[in-house]
Write a protein that holds these residues in place. Sequence first.
Motif, PDB file in Angstrom:
ATOM      1  N   SER A 107       0.854  -1.181   0.000  1.00 27.88           N
ATOM      2  CA  SER A 107       0.000   0.000   0.000  1.00 27.88           C
ATOM      3  C   SER A 107       0.890   1.232   0.000  1.00 27.88           C
ATOM      4  N   ALA A 108       0.851   1.998  -1.093  1.00 30.88           N
ATOM      5  CA  ALA A 108       1.727   3.167  -1.246  1.00 30.88           C
ATOM      6  C   ALA A 108       0.932   4.268  -1.937  1.00 30.88           C
ATOM      7  N   LYS A 109       0.629   5.327  -1.213  1.00 29.21           N
ATOM      8  CA  LYS A 109      -0.206   6.402  -1.763  1.00 29.21           C
ATOM      9  C   LYS A 109       0.619   7.481  -2.440  1.00 29.21           C
ATOM     10  N   THR A 110       1.619   8.006  -1.743  1.00 32.91           N
ATOM     11  CA  THR A 110       2.381   9.154  -2.236  1.00 32.91           C
ATOM     12  C   THR A 110       3.551   8.706  -3.110  1.00 32.91           C
ATOM     13  N   ALA A 111       4.141   9.688  -3.808  1.00 33.22           N
ATOM     14  CA  ALA A 111       5.279   9.380  -4.682  1.00 33.22           C
ATOM     15  C   ALA A 111       6.450   8.774  -3.912  1.00 33.22           C
ATOM     16  N   PRO A 112       6.858   9.313  -2.744  1.00 35.09           N
ATOM     17  CA  PRO A 112       7.954   8.681  -1.999  1.00 35.09           C
ATOM     18  C   PRO A 112       7.637   7.239  -1.604  1.00 35.09           C
ATOM     19  N   GLU A 113       6.379   6.987  -1.218  1.00 37.09           N
ATOM     20  CA  GLU A 113       5.993   5.630  -0.830  1.00 37.09           C
ATOM     21  C   GLU A 113       6.039   4.694  -2.043  1.00 37.09           C
ATOM     22  N   ILE A 114       5.543   5.174  -3.196  1.00 35.74           N
ATOM     23  CA  ILE A 114       5.562   4.359  -4.417  1.00 35.74           C
ATOM     24  C   ILE A 114       7.003   4.072  -4.828  1.00 35.74           C
ATOM     25  N   ARG A 115       7.847   5.084  -4.727  1.00 31.36           N
ATOM     26  CA  ARG A 115       9.260   4.919  -5.092  1.00 31.36           C
ATOM     27  C   ARG A 115       9.923   3.866  -4.178  1.00 31.36           C
ATOM     28  N   GLY A 116       9.619   3.921  -2.894  1.00 32.38           N
ATOM     29  CA  GLY A 116      10.172   2.942  -1.956  1.00 32.38           C
ATOM     30  C   GLY A 116       9.681   1.541  -2.253  1.00 32.38           C
ATOM     31  N   ALA A 117       8.396   1.393  -2.625  1.00 34.28           N
ATOM     32  CA  ALA A 117       7.832   0.085  -2.949  1.00 34.28           C
ATOM     33  C   ALA A 117       8.507  -0.509  -4.180  1.00 34.28           C
ATOM     34  N   ILE A 118       8.660   0.324  -5.217  1.00 34.82           N
ATOM     35  CA  ILE A 118       9.307  -0.140  -6.448  1.00 34.82           C
ATOM     36  C   ILE A 118      10.753  -0.539  -6.165  1.00 34.82           C
ATOM     37  N   GLY A 119      11.434   0.237  -5.325  1.00 30.68           N
ATOM     38  CA  GLY A 119      12.821  -0.070  -4.971  1.00 30.68           C
ATOM     39  C   GLY A 119      12.953  -1.407  -4.288  1.00 30.68           C
ATOM     40  N   LEU A 120      12.029  -1.716  -3.357  1.00 29.00           N
ATOM     41  CA  LEU A 120      12.067  -2.999  -2.667  1.00 29.00           C
ATOM     42  C   LEU A 120      11.863  -4.157  -3.647  1.00 29.00           C
ATOM     43  N   ALA A 121      10.878  -3.992  -4.549  1.00 27.94           N
ATOM     44  CA  ALA A 121      10.599  -5.062  -5.507  1.00 27.94           C
ATOM     45  C   ALA A 121      11.792  -5.320  -6.421  1.00 27.94           C
ATOM     46  N   LYS A 122      12.428  -4.242  -6.884  1.00 26.87           N
ATOM     47  CA  LYS A 122      13.585  -4.406  -7.767  1.00 26.87           C
ATOM     48  C   LYS A 122      14.759  -5.048  -7.038  1.00 26.87           C
ATOM     49  N   GLN A 123      15.013  -4.569  -5.813  1.00 21.06           N
ATOM     50  CA  GLN A 123      16.177  -5.044  -5.067  1.00 21.06           C
ATOM     51  C   GLN A 123      16.073  -6.513  -4.707  1.00 21.06           C
ATOM     52  N   PHE A 124      14.845  -6.950  -4.319  1.00 18.98           N
ATOM     53  CA  PHE A 124      14.725  -8.317  -3.821  1.00 18.98           C
ATOM     54  C   PHE A 124      14.007  -9.247  -4.807  1.00 18.98           C
TER      55      PHE A 124
END
Length: 887
Positions: free
Chosen positions: A246-263
């Motif tokens: 669950s990611a509403k704002t741009a920083p939250e979305i960016r963090g979610a995408i980063g986690l998915a890419k990294q792991f």
Amino acid sequence: MSCFQIKFGIFAIVVLLLCKPAISYQVDAYIADTIWTGEGEPIHDAVLVVVDGKVKAMGPRDSVVIPTDARQHRLVGRSIMPGIVVAKTQLAGTQDAPKTLTPQIMAIDGFDYFADQSAYLESGITSVQISAGDNRLMPGVGAVVKLSGDDLTKRLLLDRESMRIVLDENARKPPRIYEPPVGPVSEDRPLDPTQPQLSTLAGSLAGLRLLFEGVPEDSDAAMADQDEVIAALARHLQESGVVRISAKTAPEIRGAIGLAKQFGFQVILTDCQDLEPFVDDFADWSTFVKGIVLVGLSPGKITNPTAAELKKQNEPWEFTRELLESGIPVAVQPSSDGELRDILFVAGQFMKDDLSQNQLVSMLTHAPAKMLGVDDRVGELAVGKDADFVVLNNSPLAMHTAVMATYVDGVPAFDRDSKTKTTVVRAAKVYTGDGRIIDNARVVVKGKTVRGIGTDVSAPVDAEVKNFANAVIVPGFVDLGTGIGLGGPLSGSVRMNTKLGEQLYADDPAIKYAREQGMTTVLLGSMSSSSGTPLVAFKLGDDVRVIADPVAIRFKVSDNTASSIAALKKTLQAGKSYHESFLKYDKDLAAYNEKQAADKKLAAAAEAKAQAAEKAKAEKAKKEATESKGSEDGKPEGKKEEAEKPVEKPADETKEKPADEGQDKKEGAESSESKDDAAKAAAAKAAAEKAKAEKTEAAPKEPKKNEALEPYRALLTGKIPAVVEARKSPAIKEALKLFVDEFKIRTVIAGADDLARFPDLLKGYDVGVCAGPEMNITIDKRTTNLPQLLANEQVEFAFQSKGTTGVGQLPAAIQYSVSKGLGAQDGLRALTAAPAELLSKEMTFGSLKPGNDADLIVLSGPPFENATKILAVMIDGSWVYDREEQE
């Protein structure tokens, strides 16, 4: 094993195979204007064939062969779409664990399969994702379930759908947590205080990275990890590998995408509100973003965002087309579970982004099913998949579209037509029960009630019409005294605190026979008890319905009149004393409440007066102090010293002179005023204290309830009547004196045989009569038709059979009275409207009029004619007997 045993075993298997019954499947064919498949173009003039809960065939009507044994459902003006799949809900509950990281929690463990899901089914929703929580960083693992079905194993589509992570503000306020130490506590090993948990976006992302990094690459080692959190996360990544964030704002979305890419896990993004910075990245996302759940505007709500929010706010449907063109599945839904019933309206708002209805139907069905991993069973109407579908009165996203029916596994889970079905019953005549006869009439029934009656009445154009040419409609028949409904005779006395309605047996054979003879409502109670016994009124429908319990109290005056009346008087007096104790209590309580209100008002006034006096006193003292200080401050310095220095006076002036008379008066007035103020303040204070003391007066105590005497309160206030069996003249006279003259009770005399000899016994009394089971009374070899006599004497009367299986014979007994002089209209009224009115003017059965219960009988001719047959019977709007079906 012996040769015989082997041969016998083979023989038994062959017999079982040969004798195994053939399995029969239910086959249904749904013919609709349009079928929206969920994936692909809609099919017009289409057929959907369902066999055993699965889609067997589907296509244009001219290309699909409908099985000869199929039940055909012609859905004229209707369209069909797949059952709606919701990609995110909290239907497993919203209670969060104390810890912010709980990947071991499974949402399916909190889902109630037996909860009422009718509101969602009425909206066309058949399958939903359920999340483990909403206010923790990693609340647990979601699941996917169906909302209807008897087989719970079929309803569980996926028990491990995705691990949920919440990056938005909902998860940033976790409670502080206490971890108890291992081993004894000492000065060297003191108790640790509660510790804060992750509460910022940066801290949450850092903590998640450490958690994912802590999962060993060796899956077996990870599963065996002693750390519960690590082991649970490792198991999920091995078995599912899908994470929803669950990611509403741009920083939250960016963090979610980063986690998915990294792991390297597949991610489902939910609640995204600020996708604009990432539009150019959508194409890259398609390799690891399994889907995005977009939330629409809250229907019908005005949110009043701030100016800052308006500046950065995007409409929910913006960038939807771009996501779809990048190959990312998109699901749409409302912002909360409470708004799911408006999901079609919310989806319609996305047409503002130039999306077609077909695209949006897919975003409600196939797309969420695919991202949830259950598209092999639901989300699309295709051969071999589950027959979960919705019948609509229009195209899916038209302005006035409504869900007409919802099917799960081919079984109706919601049917609007059956829920709000209107039936129009046509006949040559309608006898209303209150004396009116309407020719060429229609009775309009909706639900359980009559909505209209007349020759030209309003009704929906799609109402079901039952046309009985040359037939007659009359109200359902009523019996005021029976032993029916318990599966056998009711013998002996019944205590007053007995709820007979709780003991009714719907499968009593006597009920089926009685309603086939037109009986729709009866009273049940002990017909032999001499003391007070309760009577319950109930309907004889397929599911018996209690109207009132008790609806009346039955008494009996025996031939030993004196002792019987004495016992009844004692019973009534006990009931009256009990009733009066509550009347006194109600009166005392009203007086107490009134006094409490007055005391409260007095106390408030006294308190206010006391406070005002104190305030005035304080202001006066302050004023005097100010004036005194001001007079001193106004003198020059030299003068002040002179004033302070003693003045030597001449000898003749040193003598004490009388005080100035005016000054004495002034000082006396001030002293008197001060005393008055003090007295007033003291009086006000005393009044306030008195009011407070009186306020603590104890409230009157409610009398203890006695369930055996409770019905007498209703009896003595006239809410229910007394049905008093009295057959002989002395018994009738004494019953009237006791019940009507002395205790002022609304009374119905049951039996009343001697009225055939002394019709004036009731003169001057406003009482009714319940005749039967003998209608024609023979005295001194002379037979009197008692119902006819009562009609001529203008006495309101009804009937009782006092029977069980004999209840159904009551109409025939009345027919005989009609043949001997009772008017057919008088007999019909005594069998319908009169008994209802004798019980209470508030009863809604017994006559046909708008608002009353839809209890009616269809006769082949006029009531009580020899050739007249009962064609059909309706109770509470449902047909319980149809002669054609029986034959």
